[in-house]
Design a protein around this motif. Sequence first.
Motif, PDB file in Angstrom:
ATOM      1  N   LEU A   1      75.416  -3.849  -8.797  1.00 19.91           N
ATOM      2  CA  LEU A   1      76.507  -4.779  -8.498  1.00 19.91           C
ATOM      3  C   LEU A   1      76.712  -4.904  -7.000  1.00 19.91           C
ATOM      4  O   LEU A   1      76.801  -6.019  -6.460  1.00 19.91           O
ATOM      5  CB  LEU A   1      77.795  -4.294  -9.177  1.00 19.91           C
ATOM      6  CG  LEU A   1      79.089  -5.039  -8.813  1.00 19.91           C
ATOM      7  CD1 LEU A   1      79.014  -6.496  -9.260  1.00 19.91           C
ATOM      8  CD2 LEU A   1      80.296  -4.352  -9.451  1.00 19.91           C
ATOM      9  N   SER A   2      76.781  -3.789  -6.315  1.00 18.34           N
ATOM     10  CA  SER A   2      76.963  -3.815  -4.856  1.00 18.34           C
ATOM     11  C   SER A   2      75.732  -4.366  -4.159  1.00 18.34           C
ATOM     12  O   SER A   2      75.846  -5.109  -3.175  1.00 18.34           O
ATOM     13  CB  SER A   2      77.265  -2.403  -4.341  1.00 18.34           C
ATOM     14  OG  SER A   2      78.461  -1.910  -4.884  1.00 18.34           O
ATOM     15  N   LEU A   3      74.555  -4.024  -4.669  1.00 17.72           N
ATOM     16  CA  LEU A   3      73.316  -4.477  -4.044  1.00 17.72           C
ATOM     17  C   LEU A   3      73.197  -5.998  -4.087  1.00 17.72           C
ATOM     18  O   LEU A   3      72.839  -6.633  -3.084  1.00 17.72           O
ATOM     19  CB  LEU A   3      72.119  -3.829  -4.747  1.00 17.72           C
ATOM     20  CG  LEU A   3      70.745  -4.061  -4.107  1.00 17.72           C
ATOM     21  CD1 LEU A   3      70.649  -3.305  -2.793  1.00 17.72           C
ATOM     22  CD2 LEU A   3      69.636  -3.599  -5.051  1.00 17.72           C
ATOM     23  N   LEU A   4      73.502  -6.586  -5.226  1.00 18.76           N
ATOM     24  CA  LEU A   4      73.417  -8.041  -5.353  1.00 18.76           C
ATOM     25  C   LEU A   4      74.390  -8.735  -4.409  1.00 18.76           C
ATOM     26  O   LEU A   4      74.033  -9.660  -3.680  1.00 18.76           O
ATOM     27  CB  LEU A   4      73.697  -8.461  -6.800  1.00 18.76           C
ATOM     28  CG  LEU A   4      72.748  -7.949  -7.886  1.00 18.76           C
ATOM     29  CD1 LEU A   4      73.094  -8.577  -9.218  1.00 18.76           C
ATOM     30  CD2 LEU A   4      71.305  -8.222  -7.526  1.00 18.76           C
ATOM     31  N   ASN A   5      75.645  -8.283  -4.423  1.00 24.11           N
ATOM     32  CA  ASN A   5      76.661  -8.921  -3.592  1.00 24.11           C
ATOM     33  C   ASN A   5      76.375  -8.751  -2.107  1.00 24.11           C
ATOM     34  O   ASN A   5      76.528  -9.692  -1.326  1.00 24.11           O
ATOM     35  CB  ASN A   5      78.046  -8.357  -3.935  1.00 24.11           C
ATOM     36  CG  ASN A   5      78.579  -8.896  -5.239  1.00 24.11           C
ATOM     37  OD1 ASN A   5      78.346 -10.044  -5.592  1.00 24.11           O
ATOM     38  ND2 ASN A   5      79.291  -8.074  -5.982  1.00 24.11           N
ATOM     39  N   GLU A   6      75.965  -7.552  -1.711  1.00 25.84           N
ATOM     40  CA  GLU A   6      75.718  -7.307  -0.289  1.00 25.84           C
ATOM     41  C   GLU A   6      74.459  -8.027   0.197  1.00 25.84           C
ATOM     42  O   GLU A   6      74.419  -8.505   1.330  1.00 25.84           O
ATOM     43  CB  GLU A   6      75.592  -5.807  -0.030  1.00 25.84           C
ATOM     44  CG  GLU A   6      76.899  -5.057  -0.200  1.00 25.84           C
ATOM     45  CD  GLU A   6      77.990  -5.577   0.713  1.00 25.84           C
ATOM     46  OE1 GLU A   6      77.710  -5.819   1.909  1.00 25.84           O
ATOM     47  OE2 GLU A   6      79.121  -5.762   0.242  1.00 25.84           O
ATOM     48  N   SER A   7      73.434  -8.111  -0.637  1.00 28.12           N
ATOM     49  CA  SER A   7      72.219  -8.836  -0.246  1.00 28.12           C
ATOM     50  C   SER A   7      72.538 -10.307   0.009  1.00 28.12           C
ATOM     51  O   SER A   7      72.119 -10.885   1.022  1.00 28.12           O
ATOM     52  CB  SER A   7      71.153  -8.717  -1.338  1.00 28.12           C
ATOM     53  OG  SER A   7      70.738  -7.388  -1.502  1.00 28.12           O
ATOM     54  N   ILE A   8      73.281 -10.907  -0.911  1.00 29.36           N
ATOM     55  CA  ILE A   8      73.654 -12.313  -0.757  1.00 29.36           C
ATOM     56  C   ILE A   8      74.556 -12.494   0.454  1.00 29.36           C
ATOM     57  O   ILE A   8      74.352 -13.410   1.266  1.00 29.36           O
ATOM     58  CB  ILE A   8      74.356 -12.814  -2.033  1.00 29.36           C
ATOM     59  CG1 ILE A   8      73.370 -12.843  -3.200  1.00 29.36           C
ATOM     60  CG2 ILE A   8      74.947 -14.205  -1.813  1.00 29.36           C
ATOM     61  CD1 ILE A   8      74.006 -13.177  -4.530  1.00 29.36           C
ATOM     62  N   SER A   9      75.537 -11.626   0.606  1.00 30.47           N
ATOM     63  CA  SER A   9      76.492 -11.746   1.706  1.00 30.47           C
ATOM     64  C   SER A   9      75.815 -11.585   3.062  1.00 30.47           C
ATOM     65  O   SER A   9      76.046 -12.373   3.987  1.00 30.47           O
ATOM     66  CB  SER A   9      77.601 -10.708   1.540  1.00 30.47           C
ATOM     67  OG  SER A   9      78.498 -10.746   2.625  1.00 30.47           O
ATOM     68  N   ASN A  10      74.974 -10.568   3.206  1.00 31.02           N
ATOM     69  CA  ASN A  10      74.303 -10.320   4.488  1.00 31.02           C
ATOM     70  C   ASN A  10      73.410 -11.479   4.888  1.00 31.02           C
ATOM     71  O   ASN A  10      73.434 -11.928   6.038  1.00 31.02           O
ATOM     72  CB  ASN A  10      73.474  -9.035   4.394  1.00 31.02           C
ATOM     73  CG  ASN A  10      74.323  -7.793   4.338  1.00 31.02           C
ATOM     74  OD1 ASN A  10      75.431  -7.749   4.883  1.00 31.02           O
ATOM     75  ND2 ASN A  10      73.823  -6.760   3.675  1.00 31.02           N
ATOM     76  N   ALA A  11      72.612 -11.966   3.951  1.00 24.89           N
ATOM     77  CA  ALA A  11      71.670 -13.034   4.271  1.00 24.89           C
ATOM     78  C   ALA A  11      72.376 -14.360   4.511  1.00 24.89           C
ATOM     79  O   ALA A  11      72.024 -15.107   5.431  1.00 24.89           O
ATOM     80  CB  ALA A  11      70.643 -13.178   3.154  1.00 24.89           C
ATOM     81  N   SER A  12      73.379 -14.684   3.688  1.00 20.63           N
ATOM     82  CA  SER A  12      74.060 -15.971   3.835  1.00 20.63           C
ATOM     83  C   SER A  12      74.838 -16.030   5.142  1.00 20.63           C
ATOM     84  O   SER A  12      74.798 -17.038   5.856  1.00 20.63           O
ATOM     85  CB  SER A  12      74.999 -16.214   2.651  1.00 20.63           C
ATOM     86  OG  SER A  12      75.991 -15.215   2.568  1.00 20.63           O
ATOM     87  N   PHE A  13      75.526 -14.956   5.485  1.00 19.79           N
ATOM     88  CA  PHE A  13      76.289 -14.936   6.737  1.00 19.79           C
ATOM     89  C   PHE A  13      75.351 -14.941   7.936  1.00 19.79           C
ATOM     90  O   PHE A  13      75.626 -15.567   8.958  1.00 19.79           O
ATOM     91  CB  PHE A  13      77.191 -13.703   6.777  1.00 19.79           C
ATOM     92  CG  PHE A  13      78.142 -13.703   7.939  1.00 19.79           C
ATOM     93  CD1 PHE A  13      79.313 -14.445   7.891  1.00 19.79           C
ATOM     94  CD2 PHE A  13      77.873 -12.955   9.075  1.00 19.79           C
ATOM     95  CE1 PHE A  13      80.196 -14.450   8.970  1.00 19.79           C
ATOM     96  CE2 PHE A  13      78.741 -12.948  10.149  1.00 19.79           C
ATOM     97  CZ  PHE A  13      79.914 -13.700  10.101  1.00 19.79           C
ATOM     98  N   GLY A  14      74.201 -14.232   7.795  1.00 26.83           N
ATOM     99  CA  GLY A  14      73.255 -14.148   8.899  1.00 26.83           C
ATOM    100  C   GLY A  14      72.699 -15.496   9.311  1.00 26.83           C
ATOM    101  O   GLY A  14      72.522 -15.764  10.509  1.00 26.83           O
ATOM    102  N   ILE A  15      72.415 -16.385   8.360  1.00 27.33           N
ATOM    103  CA  ILE A  15      71.869 -17.703   8.705  1.00 27.33           C
ATOM    104  C   ILE A  15      72.965 -18.726   8.898  1.00 27.33           C
ATOM    105  O   ILE A  15      72.789 -19.727   9.611  1.00 27.33           O
ATOM    106  CB  ILE A  15      70.865 -18.175   7.617  1.00 27.33           C
ATOM    107  CG1 ILE A  15      70.089 -19.415   8.085  1.00 27.33           C
ATOM    108  CG2 ILE A  15      71.591 -18.460   6.315  1.00 27.33           C
ATOM    109  CD1 ILE A  15      69.263 -19.194   9.328  1.00 27.33           C
ATOM    110  N   TYR A  16      74.150 -18.506   8.304  1.00 22.79           N
ATOM    111  CA  TYR A  16      75.234 -19.481   8.461  1.00 22.79           C
ATOM    112  C   TYR A  16      75.800 -19.472   9.879  1.00 22.79           C
ATOM    113  O   TYR A  16      76.129 -20.538  10.415  1.00 22.79           O
ATOM    114  CB  TYR A  16      76.361 -19.203   7.458  1.00 22.79           C
ATOM    115  CG  TYR A  16      77.528 -20.144   7.631  1.00 22.79           C
ATOM    116  CD1 TYR A  16      77.471 -21.446   7.121  1.00 22.79           C
ATOM    117  CD2 TYR A  16      78.673 -19.763   8.327  1.00 22.79           C
ATOM    118  CE1 TYR A  16      78.532 -22.328   7.298  1.00 22.79           C
ATOM    119  CE2 TYR A  16      79.729 -20.641   8.507  1.00 22.79           C
ATOM    120  CZ  TYR A  16      79.650 -21.916   7.990  1.00 22.79           C
ATOM    121  OH  TYR A  16      80.689 -22.801   8.175  1.00 22.79           O
ATOM    122  N   MET A  17      75.916 -18.305  10.481  1.00 25.25           N
ATOM    123  CA  MET A  17      76.502 -18.219  11.816  1.00 25.25           C
ATOM    124  C   MET A  17      75.700 -18.999  12.860  1.00 25.25           C
ATOM    125  O   MET A  17      76.297 -19.713  13.686  1.00 25.25           O
ATOM    126  CB  MET A  17      76.653 -16.762  12.241  1.00 25.25           C
ATOM    127  CG  MET A  17      77.843 -16.071  11.590  1.00 25.25           C
ATOM    128  SD  MET A  17      79.397 -16.971  11.800  1.00 25.25           S
ATOM    129  CE  MET A  17      79.578 -16.921  13.584  1.00 25.25           C
TER     130      MET A  17
END
Length: 253
Positions: A66-82
């Motif tokens: 559960l944490s792995l899925l959410n953190e993977s999505i969050s890290n990658a999405s924020f990394g390219i969105y900024m």
Amino acid sequence: MNLYAIRAIYRFEMARTFRTLMQSIASPVISTSLYFVVFGSAIGSRMVAIDGISYGAFIIPGLIMLSLLNESISNASFGIYMPKYSGTIYEVLSAPLSYVEIVIGYVGAAATKSVMLGLIMLVTARLFIPFEIVHPVWMVTFLVLTAVTFSLFGFIIGIWADGFEKLQIIPMMIVTPLTFLGGSFYSIDMLPPFWQKVTLFNPVVYLVSGFRWAFYGVADVSLFASVGMTLVFLLLCMLGVRWIFRTGYRLKN
């Protein structure tokens, strides 16, 4: 392959993580630790074993997933969105880099953060609940494969999103519910036959089941089905990223 450029993107993203340790590492670890305490130590001690495994130990793979899925999505999405938000993405696109090198830099950093977080949670869980890992190589394989796959998925979300609120829509409204309904806290064999069949259409079931098999050697679905579903989703994400860079979707317009 421009290794220098890949390393530059990777190191920049990793440096951002270490500048925000409380948000990036401490917060999800503390949140998951509360699950270990409440569901594992407190409630779990009063529940019957599932497939010969204590309830506290049984839910560990599901909570980590559960944490792995959410953190993977969050890290990658924020990394390219900024970079999109600040406009620096155009500097990256105009540099002598292929889209493969750009993706490796951003997704590699996001997946590394997620794997680190997963391993920290694994150590933390050991402090509260005794458990064993029957297939450690497969456990690491599932951990890395899931982190890379959902980091790619998060990368797509980060490009698709045109506002900060959209970065959380899919993780909160789709991924988290699917994870809770995907056997994280129970075995799907405990469901009525009709709902067992319905649950098999949930792709997260295969991730959680494969990860749990690596721990205890028991699973709701076969290992090959778990690996196959993960690889299929990985392929779909790769095709999605390739289409985005070929068309310039929300990057060049």
